[in-house]
Design an enzyme around this catalytic site. Structure first.
Site: not given
Length: 371
Positions: A54, A104, A108, A133, A283-284
């Site tokens: 890589l 580039y 490659k 990409n 409560p209640g």
């Protein structure tokens, strides 16, 4: 035990690949990064049963570094294998730019040919991926990824630059890249009609739509309206965006509406799948005593004891559903039934609610009627 060499191990793809490889059994991972020497490369290459190559250069100080970082380094790796009679399968991470005649792309393409020639000469599998990409977690912002840069900037209120909003880019997701790479390691080698491999799934998006999605993700922390995430790309993009949040900004506050009953807070809203909210009731105390023409809800008590009461608006019969946080039970609230929830215990009741539509103060579809 299989020994795997990963060059470029500390880059975007390398880190994600290694994170997945570490989840496999009987794998030893050898890492090569920019700080390792050529001697390290030779030592590890001779130990490796499989190589993920890589390493590469895409943002050099001068163009000559394209050749040294992409072609020369790859040639050196292949020379090591040749000189020691090593027939090692290789996955090479290349680029769609290899089809271009810029510096580039040429570097490659030259690296690709070195690997392909090695495979043909020694009769071993080589897998050359021409990647477009790639996006996902851990990509370096303000480098060579528009997704990483925009996620980083937007999450920090830094302006972004959109030169051509209608420009369309092709993206592949990092998990798909890693899965495809590991499939080759596991021997899942589908027949290929060319020397080059592609990631099975890719996405095309215009820059203006990418910008709009990322801005909506940012806005959702204030409006609570989450994007629909109706397709894989939106889900992957949302995950990617969250991975770029500043570490001191993972949390955000919700508005808690307090009254004599306790409090209630909206949590998540969606345009097409309703909303989720939560309450704490003393409560209640009774909440509700209303009905809806069309809106439906789900109640889930997760702490405390309560009774959910129903009455069809044309009936006098009351229906009771006891609920508590020890045995979770979801209660559906059909339209046309007035309903309430009463805390019958001695501690406060915490309830999760879901409604199938967003609350609209101009048309609340909520009508008061005692159960």
């Amino acid at each position: 035990m299989k020994t795997i060499l990963v060059t470029g191990a500390y880059g975007f793809i390398g880190r994600n690949l290694i994170a997945s490889l570490k989840c496999k059994e009987d794998i030893e991972i050898l890492r090569i990064g920019s700080k390792n020497s050529l001697q390290d490369l030779e030592e590890y290459a001779l130990k490796a049963d499989f190589i993920f190559h890589l390493a590469g250069i895409n943002r050099p100080m001068n163009e000559e570094e394209f050749i040294t970082g992409n072609f020369d380094y790859t040639q050196h790796l292949i020379n090591i294998l040749h000189s020691h009679g090593k027939n090692t399968p290789i996955v090479l991470s290349s680029s769609t730019q290899a089809q271009q005649d810029n510096s580039y792309g040429k570097s490659k393409r030259a690296a690709e040919e070195v690997v392909l020639s090695y495979g043909r000469e020694v009769g071993v599998d080589t897998f050359v991926y021409r990647l477009p990409n790639v996006f996902g977690k851990w990509s370096k912002p303000n480098y060579n990824s528009v997704v990483a840069t925009w996620c980083f900037n937007i999450s920090r209120d830094i302006p972004i630059q959109v030169n051509n909003p209608d420009a369309e880019i092709t993206l592949v997701y990092i998990d798909d890249v890693v899965d495809s790479f590991i499939n080759k390691l596991d021997g899942m080698n589908m027949m290929n009609s060319t020397d080059f491999y592609e990631i099975p799934r890719s996405f095309s998006i215009k820059l203006k739509h990418l910008e709009a999605s990322l801005l909506a993700f940012k806005k959702s922390r204030h409006t609570l309206v989450i994007s629909d995430l109706k397709n894989d790309f939106e889900r992957f993009l949302y995950s990617t965006y969250l991975s770029y949040l500043p570490e001191d900004d993972f949390g955000y506050d919700l508005e808690m509406k307090h009254d004599n009953r306790g409090w209630l807070a909206e949590f998540i809203k969606t345009e097409h799948s309703g909303q989720v909210f939560i309450s704490r009731t003393k409560p209640g105390i009774t909440r509700g005593n209303h009905w809806h023409h069309t809106k439906v809800e789900k109640f889930l008590v997760i702490e405390g004891e309560a009774i959910v009461n129903f009455r069809h608006i044309e009936s006098e019969q009351i229906i009771e559903y006891p609920v508590n946080g020890r045995r979770l039970k979801v209660i559906d609230i059909p339209p046309g039934y007035t309903h309430s929830i009463t805390n019958t215990g001695t501690t406060e009741v915490i309830t999760l609610f879901w409604a199938n539509e967003l609350f609209n103060p101009d048309k609340p579809d909520t009508y008061y009627l005692e159960v």
